[in-house]
Design a protein around this motif. Structure first.
Motif, mmCIF file in Angstrom:
data_model
loop_
_atom_site.group_PDB
_atom_site.id
_atom_site.type_symbol
_atom_site.label_atom_id
_atom_site.label_comp_id
_atom_site.label_asym_id
_atom_site.label_seq_id
_atom_site.Cartn_x
_atom_site.Cartn_y
_atom_site.Cartn_z
ATOM 1 N N PHE A 127 0.827 -1.213 0.000
ATOM 2 C CA PHE A 127 0.000 0.000 0.000
ATOM 3 C C PHE A 127 0.863 1.265 0.000
ATOM 4 O O PHE A 127 0.400 2.328 0.408
ATOM 5 N N SER A 128 2.110 1.140 -0.460
ATOM 6 C CA SER A 128 3.048 2.264 -0.412
ATOM 7 C C SER A 128 3.590 2.576 -1.795
ATOM 8 O O SER A 128 3.787 1.687 -2.623
ATOM 9 N N ILE A 129 3.878 3.852 -1.989
ATOM 10 C CA ILE A 129 4.553 4.323 -3.197
ATOM 11 C C ILE A 129 6.019 4.582 -2.840
ATOM 12 O O ILE A 129 6.321 5.359 -1.914
ATOM 13 N N SER A 362 -1.969 -6.143 17.726
ATOM 14 C CA SER A 362 -2.408 -5.476 16.500
ATOM 15 C C SER A 362 -3.473 -6.317 15.813
ATOM 16 O O SER A 362 -3.420 -7.548 15.832
ATOM 17 N N ILE A 363 -4.447 -5.653 15.197
ATOM 18 C CA ILE A 363 -5.384 -6.319 14.296
ATOM 19 C C ILE A 363 -5.325 -5.604 12.950
ATOM 20 O O ILE A 363 -5.027 -4.401 12.883
ATOM 21 N N HIS A 364 -5.569 -6.349 11.892
ATOM 22 C CA HIS A 364 -5.450 -5.740 10.571
ATOM 23 C C HIS A 364 -6.417 -6.430 9.615
ATOM 24 O O HIS A 364 -6.790 -7.594 9.796
ATOM 25 N N ALA A 365 -6.800 -5.692 8.595
ATOM 26 C CA ALA A 365 -7.718 -6.205 7.583
ATOM 27 C C ALA A 365 -7.328 -5.646 6.230
ATOM 28 O O ALA A 365 -6.801 -4.534 6.129
ATOM 29 N N GLU A 366 -7.590 -6.446 5.209
ATOM 30 C CA GLU A 366 -7.304 -6.028 3.832
ATOM 31 C C GLU A 366 -8.492 -6.402 2.956
ATOM 32 O O GLU A 366 -8.970 -7.541 3.001
ATOM 33 N N TYR A 367 -8.958 -5.439 2.186
ATOM 34 C CA TYR A 367 -10.100 -5.675 1.300
ATOM 35 C C TYR A 367 -9.727 -5.264 -0.128
ATOM 36 O O TYR A 367 -9.212 -4.162 -0.352
ATOM 37 N N SER A 376 -6.545 -1.086 3.158
ATOM 38 C CA SER A 376 -5.898 -1.700 4.317
ATOM 39 C C SER A 376 -6.268 -0.923 5.575
ATOM 40 O O SER A 376 -6.329 0.309 5.556
ATOM 41 N N TRP A 377 -6.486 -1.668 6.656
ATOM 42 C CA TRP A 377 -6.818 -1.041 7.947
ATOM 43 C C TRP A 377 -6.036 -1.746 9.039
ATOM 44 O O TRP A 377 -6.020 -2.969 9.120
ATOM 45 N N ARG A 420 -5.533 2.895 4.798
ATOM 46 C CA ARG A 420 -4.829 3.222 3.558
ATOM 47 C C ARG A 420 -5.590 2.669 2.348
ATOM 48 O O ARG A 420 -6.104 1.552 2.386
ATOM 49 N N LEU A 421 -5.614 3.464 1.300
ATOM 50 C CA LEU A 421 -6.259 3.081 0.048
ATOM 51 C C LEU A 421 -5.254 3.253 -1.081
ATOM 52 O O LEU A 421 -4.568 4.278 -1.157
#
Length: 804
Positions: A127-129, A362-367, A376-377, A420-421
């Motif tokens: 999710f990074s440039i 930590s918790i994380h999710a990706e859609y 990403s969250w 992040r989008l």
């Protein structure tokens, strides 16, 4: 009630989905010569589902809903392939990969043949440039190094310009910097693990008290100052530890690595991970203990980590991870220069202890919306402590073993979240990328200092009597938003542009010492913008020019707001530091035998905070902390790695060689830094213009060579570091307490080797500081000093392990 109903509906839907008949997709991946390829990424386009091929080149994606998928197969160094198939009728697909001939926009420069040094990030990664930015990726599996002890000198050997404080022989705390910045617990970097913060407070107290065990770190990502737009405003940039992800090629992988060495070193690292259907998991535990190279420097640490990841559907993946560390470190204390010359292993402090219990959930999710857009969250927290007890008086003061020790304790509680989008879109027929995100962070520090501790010699943070004289509460709240965009004008040329807005609210209240009344709450609120831009031009498919300029910002830290003495005065108009980073470089590779990255940098640091002496109305002097000037760091960073056998002979029955050089010249000087001093009762004004920034050696050079044949590999390296000063006045002659004075240049050698055999087993060994050099990299004014802090002399280690 509505929430419970919603959850129930989601569970019913999920159960219905799972009750459907599932399909699988399997196959084998080979190269042009029919050799199996391991570690190849196999991803279903537009979904969160993906695996890697195993050592036999075989992959399997299980628990799929039958349907039409586009399979994307990619491996760094090979041309990406895509194939569309229907898993209802086709459940096997094999691929033959050819070496790539594309430009670097899709792949990062990588190791081929004997080139096992640093890589750099792809233009878009996760999710990074990263396009147009100075960045490095350290692949830990490519290094011969003492990973059991987190040996920073070896780990960062191929990363030009990294200065290291080598005074923590336990491997728990990392002290690195670049470009003339301070290595103090790496606080000029934004320190992250798996993309989220692990320090007490990046905007208020960014000291790195926790470092993950390098045996579980897959790679270390460094993005220099231009990372400020996407990750935060730090001048140093981003330092991200990426832990090994759950093994997605097998149901279960078991690994153990056990190390013994000098001074009673024992380390046991144990790992398990794998994938079962939609569930991936990993867990590790490391025990590390030893007596240390110096007297009174024993350590005993425990690290544990667990991570779970589950694909709820082809579009949505959620996960949880938690990391725990507990430490007991005996601190040997500082020495005077005379004592160091007599015996650097001696210690005059036997009752100093340090501990940092650290818990990071930590918790994380990706859609994935589609093949172009994904979200990403992350939600993360730190619940931790920093505890010290001991005698912190000047080192030329004898420690009365029957006297009470000083106890200082910090309690950290943080909560943060990032959304992040990333989306791709087309303009003029070229693919462009937009990254944007939101951030919220709240950190609280309960600081209790100057407590009267016990007189015994063990680790004991209890008070013998009374309460803490200093009792302060700090709360820092930070909201931020950023946007950054890649615009491509041709297959060879692109530009990046972005902006970030930050809002910070800092609050301090409490009591400075036993004679002070309770402070009225002090609140500072500010909002600021950061801008940045860059460009990248591909000279050839494997080489590119890059340049960027990005603003940086350093808020007034908690330590800046806390006077060390009651007579000190804080400027009520104390301003945050501002500045910018600039890079211009050329990087890439020539076939499979040469890799390089050459870079000119310029760092402007305005409003540096410092202390000067002033006189009051009665003629007395006091210390005044304010913004005192500007410093500039500029210079050259270069990395070259060369494999002569591949260049000349292509193949050799006698093995392979690779040589590397990581060199940096850093001119870090003050431009206008006013000072005052008291001489014979008179105030004398001066200026530090032209003085060298403290803790900033002018040259940082590291050289090395690796020889490898089949499963055997050995690396020798030499670190050649220039002299530095401990204070901004560039004092050469050390004072009586050794807190100021010259830090001499030094050279140190390391040798490490590894041997892999019978497919599953390995042996590793090495000698750190081969020539037993006597040197130091730091003079400390407080804990864990005061005084100069010697680096470790010669140590040896031997390690054995297996992986099934």
């Amino acid at each position: 009630m509505k929430l419970l109903n919603t959850i129930a509906v989601l569970l019913i839907i999920q159960t219905s989905l799972f009750s459907q008949k599932k399909s699988s997709l399997t196959g084998k991946i080979t190269d042009e010569h029919h050799n199996p390829l391991a570690g190849v990424s196999v991803v279903l386009k537009g979904t969160v589902r993906g695996v890697q091929s195993n050592t036999n080149g075989v992959y399997a994606i299980n628990s799929l809903n039958p349907g039409v998928y586009t399979v994307v197969v990619s491996s760094v160094g090979y041309k990406t392939q895509e194939k569309t198939l229907n898993t209802a009728t086709e459940q096997e697909a094999s691929f033959v990969l050819n070496e790539f001939s594309e430009t670097l926009q899709d792949v990062a420069v990588t190791a081929n043949g004997m080139l096992k040094g640093n890589e750099h990030l792809a233009e878009v990664d996760g999710f990074s440039i990263n396009a147009a930015k100075k960045n490095e990726v350290i692949q830990l599996a490519h290094l011969n190094a003492n990973l059991a002890m987190n040996n920073s000198r070896q780990i960062f050997s191929r990363t030009p310009g990294i200065s290291i404080w080598e005074n923590d022989g336990s491997g728990v705390q990392l002290g690195i910097a670049s470009r003339g910045l301070s290595p103090n617990r790496s606080w000029e970097f934004n320190i992250r693990m798996n993309g989220y913060d692990i320090t007490p407070d990046p905007m208020g107290y960014p000291e790195a008290y926790y470092t993950p065990p390098m045996e579980v770190v897959e790679k270390i990502e460094l993005v220099r100052g231009a990372s400020s737009l996407q990750y935060g405003s730090q001048f140093g940039g981003l330092l991200n530890f990426v832990l090994r992800k759950p093994d997605i090629s097998t149901r279960i992988t078991v690994e153990s690595q056990n190390t013994v060495g000098s001074n009673g070193l024992f380390s046991s690292f144990n790992y398990v991970g794998g994938t079962e259907g939609r569930l991936s998991y990993t867990a590790y535990y490391q025990k590390r203990l030893g007596n240390g190279w110096r007297e009174n420097s024993q350590f005993n640490t425990d690290h544990a980590h667990i991570e779970l990841s589950y694909a709820l559907s082809n579009k949505l993946k959620i996960g949880f991870d938690a990391t725990y560390m507990n430490t007991a470190l005996q601190q040997a204390g500082g020495l005077t220069d005379v004592q160091f010359a007599q015996d650097p292993r001696q210690s005059l402090r036997s009752r100093n202890w340090f501990s940092t219990p650290w818990f990071i959930p930590s918790i994380h999710a990706e859609y994935v919306f589609n093949s172009k857009t994904k979200l990403s969250w992350k939600v993360f927290s730190t619940i931790a402590e920093r505890n010290s007890v001991g005698n912190v008086a000047a080192i030329n003061t004898t420690d009365n073993l029957s006297s009470n020790r000083q106890v200082d304790r910090d309690f950290y509680t943080t909560l943060g979240t990032e959304l992040r989008l990333l989306t791709d879109y087309k303009i003029w027929g070229f693919n462009n990328t937009l990254a944007t995100g939101l951030r919220y962070f709240r950190g609280h520090i309960d600081r209790k200092q100057l407590g009267k501790g016990t007189a015994n010699s063990q680790m004991d943070f209890n008070l013998a009597e009374g309460d803490f004289s200093r009792n302060l509460d700090f709360t820092n709240t930070n909201q931020a938003a950023f946007v950054e965009n890649i615009i491509r004008f041709s297959p060879k040329f692109l530009i990046t542009a972005g902006a970030r807005i930050e809002h910070i609210e800092s609050k301090m209240e409490g009591q400075l010492n036993s004679t002070n009344a309770i402070l009225s709450p002090i609140t500072r609120t500010r909002t600021f913008f950061l801008l940045g831009a860059g460009a990248e031009y591909h000279v050839s498919p494997q080489t590119e020019f890059y340049t960027n300029i990005s603003q940086a910002y350093r808020p007034v830290l908690i330590s800046d707001l806390t006077p060390p003495a009651t007579t000190d005065v804080i400027d009520e108009n104390l301003q945050d530091a501002r500045g910018y980073n600039f890079d211009l470089g050329y990087r890439g590779k020539v076939k499979n035998f040469l890799r390089f990255d050459l870079d000119y940098f310029y760092l402007s640091y305005n409003n540096r905070i410092g202390t000067i002496s002033r006189t009051n109305a009665t003629g007395g002097t006091y210390q005044f902390r304010s913004n005192l000037g500007r410093s500039v760091s500029q210079g050259f960073e270069g990395y070259i790695e060369f494999d002569p056998i591949t260049a000349i002979f292509k193949q050799s029955a006698f093995g392979r060689l690779s040589f590397f050089a990581s060199i940096a010249y850093i001119d870090a000087t003050y431009q206008d830094f006013k000072t005052t001093s008291v001489v014979n009762g008179q105030i004398v004004e001066g200026n530090l213009a032209g003085k060298q920034v403290e803790n900033a050696p002018r040259h940082i050079n590291r050289w090395g060579v690796t020889y490898a044949k089949k499963g055997f590999s050995i690396t020798w390296q030499l670190s050649d570091i220039g002299q530095a000063y401990a204070d901004a006045s560039n004092t050469t002659v050390p004072n009586a307490t050794a807190t100021t004075g010259l830090i001499p240049a030094y050279q140190v050698q390391d040798v490490s080797a590894s041997f892999k055999f019978l497919k599953f087993y390995n042996l590793k060994a090495g000698i750190n500081n081969l020539s037993d050099a006597r040197y130091f990299t730091r003079r400390a004014g407080g804990y864990p000093g005061p005084g100069l802090l010697p680096a470790d002399g010669r140590t040896l280690y031997v390690s054995a392990g297996f992986k099934f």
